[in-house]
Scaffold this active site. Structure first.
Site, PDB file in Angstrom:
ATOM      1  N   CYS A 148       0.810  -1.217   0.000  1.00 45.49           N
ATOM      2  CA  CYS A 148       0.000   0.000   0.000  1.00 45.49           C
ATOM      3  C   CYS A 148       0.846   1.271   0.000  1.00 45.49           C
ATOM      4  O   CYS A 148       0.378   2.325  -0.404  1.00 45.49           O
ATOM      5  CB  CYS A 148      -0.916   0.007   1.223  1.00 45.49           C
ATOM      6  N   ALA A 149       2.080   1.188   0.438  1.00 38.66           N
ATOM      7  CA  ALA A 149       2.949   2.368   0.476  1.00 38.66           C
ATOM      8  C   ALA A 149       3.563   2.679  -0.887  1.00 38.66           C
ATOM      9  O   ALA A 149       4.218   3.699  -1.056  1.00 38.66           O
ATOM     10  CB  ALA A 149       4.066   2.157   1.496  1.00 38.66           C
TER      11      ALA A 149
END
Length: 168
Positions: A148-149
């Protein structure tokens, strides 16, 4: 000698668009499949499996039918499945995002493509450049393995790259 002051760019998202793979895998089925796969390797699987139910996810979208993922596929087959599924999704989401932003692909200076599900060489955005109409000099930032980063890391990489190149 005098150091030139670096400035931060005003970068951001002008629009958000999504596209999803065609198949649905339900969390309960994923848990049962994971139990079958990992039961001999993890004695405490049932205790660990609780995270599947507490994550708030009830279904996931997949490019292949769920049972396909339980098969024994070699690297070329998995890569082919990723490329066949991910490229049209990338093109759909990018097209929607451009339309919502009121931009053409030629007006875009940088493209971030985060993915955690597969690797393609050339990358997805490189494969889609011609169809979408991106310029040949667009900065491409394929980001793999950050989950997700990945999107945030990609934006930071673009900002730093533009500053270093003098375009910022």
């Amino acid at each position: 000698h005098k150091q030139q002051k670096r400035t931060r760019l005003d970068i951001g998202l002008l629009s958000v668009a999504t596209a999803a793979p065609p198949h649905i895998a339900y969390q309960r089925d994923i848990v049962e499949a994971a139990r079958m796969v990992f039961r001999d390797d993890f004695e405490d699987f049932d205790r660990i499996a609780a995270v599947f139910f507490t994550a708030g996810i009830t279904e996931r979208r997949t490019c292949q039918p769920f049972h396909w993922y339980l098969g024994n596929h070699d690297w070329p087959a998995r890569t082919a499945a990723y490329e066949a599924g991910a490229l049209p999704i990338f093109i759909e989401a990018a097209s929607k995002a451009l339309e919502r932003a009121g931009l053409t692909a030629r007006e875009v200076d940088a493209v971030v493509t985060p993915t955690s599900t597969g690797i393609a060489t050339p990358s997805l955005e490189a494969r889609a450049m011609g169809e979408l109409g991106f310029r040949a000099d667009v900065m491409r930032v394929p980001v793999f393995g950050l989950g997700c980063a990945g999107g945030a890391a990609g934006l930071a990489l673009i900002e730093n790259g533009l500053i270093a190149s003098g375009d910022g």
